[in-house]
Design an enzyme around this catalytic site. Structure first.
Site, PDB file in Angstrom:
ATOM      1  N   HIS A  43      -6.278  -3.530  -7.483  1.00 52.74           N
ATOM      2  CA  HIS A  43      -6.023  -4.101  -6.169  1.00 52.74           C
ATOM      3  C   HIS A  43      -5.461  -5.522  -6.241  1.00 52.74           C
ATOM      4  O   HIS A  43      -6.138  -6.449  -6.714  1.00 52.74           O
ATOM      5  CB  HIS A  43      -7.347  -4.093  -5.382  1.00 52.74           C
ATOM      6  CG  HIS A  43      -7.243  -4.586  -3.974  1.00 52.74           C
ATOM      7  ND1 HIS A  43      -7.200  -5.923  -3.649  1.00 52.74           N
ATOM      8  CD2 HIS A  43      -7.163  -3.912  -2.802  1.00 52.74           C
ATOM      9  CE1 HIS A  43      -7.118  -6.050  -2.337  1.00 52.74           C
ATOM     10  NE2 HIS A  43      -7.091  -4.849  -1.799  1.00 52.74           N
ATOM     11  N   ASP A  44      -4.194  -5.671  -5.818  1.00 54.02           N
ATOM     12  CA  ASP A  44      -3.576  -6.991  -5.608  1.00 54.02           C
ATOM     13  C   ASP A  44      -3.586  -7.908  -6.829  1.00 54.02           C
ATOM     14  O   ASP A  44      -3.679  -9.134  -6.686  1.00 54.02           O
ATOM     15  CB  ASP A  44      -4.257  -7.712  -4.434  1.00 54.02           C
ATOM     16  CG  ASP A  44      -3.910  -7.104  -3.088  1.00 54.02           C
ATOM     17  OD1 ASP A  44      -3.259  -6.036  -3.063  1.00 54.02           O
ATOM     18  OD2 ASP A  44      -4.306  -7.671  -2.061  1.00 54.02           O
ATOM     19  N   LYS A  47       1.148  -3.090   0.149  1.00 54.17           N
ATOM     20  CA  LYS A  47      -0.107  -3.551   0.759  1.00 54.17           C
ATOM     21  C   LYS A  47       0.207  -4.354   2.018  1.00 54.17           C
ATOM     22  O   LYS A  47       0.840  -5.400   1.961  1.00 54.17           O
ATOM     23  CB  LYS A  47      -0.864  -4.427  -0.254  1.00 54.17           C
ATOM     24  CG  LYS A  47      -2.230  -4.873   0.226  1.00 54.17           C
ATOM     25  CD  LYS A  47      -3.232  -3.742   0.126  1.00 54.17           C
ATOM     26  CE  LYS A  47      -4.633  -4.169   0.501  1.00 54.17           C
ATOM     27  NZ  LYS A  47      -5.024  -5.510   0.060  1.00 54.17           N
TER      28      LYS A  47
END
Length: 284
Positions: free
Chosen positions: A36-37, A123
């Site tokens: 994630h990110d 995202k």
């Protein structure tokens, strides 16, 4: 309004983990990994040579390697380097222009670079499921467990875990493969997920490994017990609250290394001493 400059802190250990309300067994054939990110922009807030972030990246890389070897799909989220005001919307009010101010930092960090078999999701909001095909892709491939790693634990990672739970996808929130603004916020996210939307685990719990010492075995087992008192090495762990579901999860994990270990073998003599005798054997 913007993300502040961040300082490293002591990552959670097995002894820091909250009690999980659920005892879901990790099933590799039903799982997917979410990174994630992990973009240069977000990691740069810790500056160069952050020992904490080196550890987090190494743990995520170890999980990614395991997933690659076991045909577990790997998904990434990454914010786009160009976002219109309409797309960014309220994020502008909360965080300012964000990544759009530093588009050259949009790339995933080099140690975790996706390959052609991985899926990179655009995202748009805190949750990785928002405006993304993630749920559909998981369900089409028969995956209902999501290993969550990355930044930031109390924002996008925690929100994604809760969103997954509401979609009947079981989140496995990897405490030492996450990073946050501070240790307090990191621990808060672990408590929230453990009590409301998922299972909090350590990286080692998901990897096909066995404890390196009897002390490491004890550190792994103690958080699984219900009693506040600690057992002696020769005492029955069931008497201290170790339930059959957790024992089965341990058996499944250790069977990846020792093919003869099963639930019956662990339950026959459920003590630290007996289990260490099994786990300290030479692997044939």
């Amino acid at each position: 309004m913007a993300i502040p400059k961040l300082k490293g802190y002591a990552l959670p250990t097995a002894m820091d983990l909250p009690d999980n309300k659920v005892s879901w067994a990790f099933e590799p054939e039903r799982a997917a990994l979410l990174i994630h990110d992990m973009q240069e922009y977000f990691l740069n807030f810790w500056g160069d040579n952050s020992e904490m972030m080196e550890t987090v990246v190494a743990n995520i890389a170890a999980l990614r390697d395991f997933c690659k070897k076991n045909n577990i799909p790997v998904y990434y989220t990454a914010q786009p380097k160009e976002q219109s005001d309409e797309d960014r919307a309220l994020l502008n009010d909360m965080w300012g222009p964000g990544l759009t101010r530093s588009p050259e930092q949009q790339k995933i960090v080099a140690a975790l670079t996706p390959d052609e078999a991985d899926t990179v999701l655009v995202k748009w909001r805190y949750s990785a499921f928002h405006r993304s095909p993630l749920e559909l892709m998981l369900k089409e491939t028969g995956r209902n467990q999501l290993i969550i790693t990355g930044v930031y634990a109390h924002i996008g990672c925690m929100t994604t875990a809760t969103d997954a739970f509401m979609r009947d996808i079981k989140p496995f929130f990897v405490a030492d493969a996450l990073a946050d603004f501070s240790r307090d916020e990191h621990l808060m996210s672990l408590n929230y997920v453990a009590g409301r939307s998922g299972r909090v685990v350590m990286t080692d719990e998901l990897l096909p490994s066995v404890p390196a010492s009897k002390a490491a075995l004890r550190a792994l087992v103690l958080p699984l017990l219900d009693e506040s008192d600690e057992p002696m090495d020769d005492e029955n762990l069931i008497d201290y609250g170790l339930d059959s579901v957790r024992m089965m999860a341990l058996a499944a994990r250790w069977r990846k290394v020792y093919g003869d270990i099963d639930f019956v073998m662990l339950a026959k003599n459920p003590t630290i001493d007996a289990w260490w005798a099994l786990l300290s054997r030479e692997v044939k």
